[in-house]
Scaffold this motif. Structure first.
Motif, mmCIF file in Angstrom:
data_model
loop_
_atom_site.group_PDB
_atom_site.id
_atom_site.type_symbol
_atom_site.label_atom_id
_atom_site.label_comp_id
_atom_site.label_asym_id
_atom_site.label_seq_id
_atom_site.Cartn_x
_atom_site.Cartn_y
_atom_site.Cartn_z
ATOM 1 N N THR A 131 1.108 -1.145 0.051
ATOM 2 C CA THR A 131 0.121 -0.065 0.048
ATOM 3 C C THR A 131 0.749 1.152 0.022
ATOM 4 O OG1 THR A 131 0.007 0.113 2.530
ATOM 5 C CG2 THR A 131 -1.915 -0.815 1.446
ATOM 6 N N LYS A 132 0.329 2.291 -0.204
ATOM 7 C CA LYS A 132 1.093 3.569 -0.507
ATOM 8 C C LYS A 132 1.351 3.961 1.010
ATOM 9 C CE LYS A 132 0.668 8.391 -1.998
ATOM 10 N NZ LYS A 132 2.141 8.652 -1.354
ATOM 11 N N GLN A 133 0.375 3.752 1.840
ATOM 12 C CA GLN A 133 0.653 4.108 3.333
ATOM 13 C C GLN A 133 1.898 3.247 3.749
ATOM 14 O OE1 GLN A 133 0.088 2.403 6.580
ATOM 15 N NE2 GLN A 133 0.527 4.436 7.472
ATOM 16 N N ALA A 134 2.052 1.924 3.650
ATOM 17 C CA ALA A 134 2.990 1.118 4.134
ATOM 18 C C ALA A 134 4.367 1.726 3.573
ATOM 19 C CB ALA A 134 2.849 -0.468 3.896
ATOM 20 N N HIS A 135 4.317 1.937 2.384
ATOM 21 C CA HIS A 135 5.391 2.377 1.622
ATOM 22 C C HIS A 135 6.051 3.585 2.046
ATOM 23 C CE1 HIS A 135 7.503 4.879 -1.930
ATOM 24 N NE2 HIS A 135 7.981 3.774 -1.769
ATOM 25 N N ASP A 136 5.289 4.775 2.156
ATOM 26 C CA ASP A 136 5.468 5.878 2.829
ATOM 27 C C ASP A 136 5.827 5.921 4.157
ATOM 28 O OD1 ASP A 136 4.893 6.754 0.307
ATOM 29 O OD2 ASP A 136 3.076 7.905 0.922
ATOM 30 N N GLU A 137 5.352 5.187 4.953
ATOM 31 C CA GLU A 137 6.223 5.011 6.401
ATOM 32 C C GLU A 137 7.353 4.455 6.661
ATOM 33 O OE1 GLU A 137 3.548 2.975 9.771
ATOM 34 O OE2 GLU A 137 4.192 1.495 8.638
ATOM 35 N N THR A 138 7.942 4.133 5.286
ATOM 36 C CA THR A 138 9.122 3.488 5.450
ATOM 37 C C THR A 138 10.246 4.761 5.376
ATOM 38 O OG1 THR A 138 9.631 2.927 3.105
ATOM 39 C CG2 THR A 138 8.787 1.070 4.758
ATOM 40 N N PHE A 139 9.827 5.928 4.971
ATOM 41 C CA PHE A 139 10.568 7.021 4.691
ATOM 42 C C PHE A 139 10.276 7.815 5.836
ATOM 43 C CE2 PHE A 139 9.961 5.545 0.599
ATOM 44 C CZ PHE A 139 11.102 5.833 -0.179
ATOM 45 N N LEU A 140 10.743 7.270 7.033
ATOM 46 C CA LEU A 140 10.817 8.231 8.378
ATOM 47 C C LEU A 140 12.267 7.983 8.635
ATOM 48 C CD1 LEU A 140 8.019 6.568 10.243
ATOM 49 C CD2 LEU A 140 7.987 9.053 9.465
ATOM 50 N N THR A 141 12.882 9.073 9.609
ATOM 51 C CA THR A 141 14.252 8.923 9.529
ATOM 52 C C THR A 141 14.890 8.037 10.536
ATOM 53 O OG1 THR A 141 14.104 10.966 10.913
ATOM 54 C CG2 THR A 141 14.713 11.374 8.761
ATOM 55 N N SER A 142 13.810 7.572 11.355
ATOM 56 C CA SER A 142 14.067 6.486 12.418
ATOM 57 C C SER A 142 14.414 4.918 11.596
ATOM 58 C CB SER A 142 12.982 6.297 13.310
ATOM 59 O OG SER A 142 11.686 5.889 12.606
ATOM 60 N N ASN A 143 14.025 5.176 10.360
ATOM 61 C CA ASN A 143 14.040 3.959 9.441
ATOM 62 C C ASN A 143 15.482 3.868 8.593
ATOM 63 O OD1 ASN A 143 13.488 1.104 8.562
ATOM 64 N ND2 ASN A 143 12.447 2.285 6.640
ATOM 65 N N ILE A 144 16.410 4.792 8.588
ATOM 66 C CA ILE A 144 17.551 4.666 7.863
ATOM 67 C C ILE A 144 18.895 5.035 8.541
ATOM 68 C CG2 ILE A 144 16.053 5.848 6.071
ATOM 69 C CD1 ILE A 144 17.136 8.680 6.881
ATOM 70 N N SER A 145 19.802 4.645 8.009
ATOM 71 C CA SER A 145 21.095 4.713 8.588
ATOM 72 C C SER A 145 22.198 5.063 7.336
ATOM 73 C CB SER A 145 21.542 3.218 9.153
ATOM 74 O OG SER A 145 23.010 3.065 9.402
ATOM 75 N N PRO A 146 23.012 5.877 7.569
ATOM 76 C CA PRO A 146 24.190 6.294 6.597
ATOM 77 C C PRO A 146 24.862 5.067 5.974
ATOM 78 C CG PRO A 146 24.657 7.666 8.632
ATOM 79 C CD PRO A 146 23.572 6.356 9.217
ATOM 80 N N GLN A 147 24.594 5.051 4.678
ATOM 81 C CA GLN A 147 25.255 3.730 4.000
ATOM 82 C C GLN A 147 25.890 4.470 2.610
ATOM 83 O OE1 GLN A 147 21.912 1.194 2.991
ATOM 84 N NE2 GLN A 147 22.554 -0.119 4.971
ATOM 85 N N GLU A 148 27.130 3.752 2.414
ATOM 86 C CA GLU A 148 27.763 4.238 1.260
ATOM 87 C C GLU A 148 26.907 3.680 -0.067
ATOM 88 O OE1 GLU A 148 31.765 2.564 0.692
ATOM 89 O OE2 GLU A 148 32.176 3.538 2.683
#
Length: 268
Positions: A131-148
């Motif tokens: 779903t768009k909702q589930a997809h967009d929910e992954t775009f929170l800064t708590s869900n990211i880490s700096p990666q090369e």
DNA sequence: CTGTAATGC
DNA sequence: GCATTACAG
């Protein structure tokens, strides 16, 4: 109607509104307690949640996480990837947002801007396309880490695709992933987001009576090696991170599965 | 799939 | 800030 009557009506409505809102909040809390406590694996994504070394676990619809304020990222993100989640729907990439559910304040995406590092998803957007909702929910800064970028789009991406392959083949897997967070890491941005030197991924397939696990530990650099070269025991990742994975499993089963660094049963 | 950056309003 | 487009592994 007199002004006085109107004021009274408004006042009463406000009181009812506050009461109703608090009542609503209590209901939500009650649901969550039941959800985390007694419900078993059929529907819950809480069943396989690891321990938190930071004490700040946050639940979203599509995944849960344990946030490390000192490193300004999650120490783990956990979610179930069911076969039914796999979808070819395309969604437009939204902007990253600060996760307001993180009470200590999740990092701003500007920390990553011009840092030279990707905003690397932990719960991949590609796993939440149903779903768009589930997809967009992954775009929170708590869900990211700096990666090369070479790592993110390289072997890490390959591993994520392999997870989707397994989710399809084994009708769902439970995934726990994150960077290995330690003191003294390089940081980026004003908020000093740590740059992990290793990333891990732990999987369990518990869809039949014979659960199996597999764990990967990867140096933060791209590689041309085959994925199975990065398989390690869950125990070794626990030792590295201090996280206890699958504390809800029966100890005998847990000990046996977590000690193994065999990838028997997982087809590459 | 995984992403960044430039441009224009 | 948001939308669109171009580009790269």
């Amino acid at each position: 109607m007199s002004k006085r009557t109107i004021y009274s009506v408004v006042a009463i409505l406000i009181v009812i509104g506050i009461y109703g809102y608090e009542h609503f909040l209590k209901e939500e809390e009650k649901d969550e307690a039941v959800f985390e406590g007694t419900q078993v694996k059929t529907e819950t994504n809480a069943y396989f949640l690891p321990s938190s070394t930071t004490g700040q676990v946050v639940h979203h619809d599509g995944y849960s996480l344990s946030y490390s304020e000192t490193h300004e990222q999650a120490e783990w993100v956990a979610y179930e990837l069911k076969k039914s989640h796999l979808s070819s729907t395309n969604h437009k990439r939204p902007y990253f947002e600060i996760d307001e559910a993180v009470k200590t304040g999740a990092a701003h995406w500007r920390n990553y801007k011009n840092s030279g590092y990707d905003r690397g998803h932990l719960c991949p957007a590609g796993d939440r396309r149903y779903t768009k909702q589930a997809h967009d929910e992954t775009f929170l800064t708590s869900n990211i880490s700096p990666q090369e970028h070479q790592f993110n789009s390289g072997i890490w991406n390959t591993l994520e695709q392999k997870v989707r392959y397994w989710a399809s083949k084994y009708d769902g897997v439970f995934v726990i992933t994150g960077g290995v967070l330690k003191e003294g890491l390089e940081t980026i941005g004003e908020e000093q987001v740590s740059v992990p030197k290793q990333f891990y991924k732990v999987l369990i397939d518990a869809n039949n009576g014979n659960p199996k696990m597999i764990a990967f530990l990867m140096p933060h650099q791209d590689s041309k090696k085959p994925l199975y070269e990065f398989v390690v025991s869950v125990d070794s990742i626990e030792k590295l991170t201090g996280i206890d994975f699958f504390p809800q499993l029966d100890d005998t089963i847990e000990n046996k599965l977590e000690a193994s660094s065999s990838y028997k049963g997982w087809s590459f």
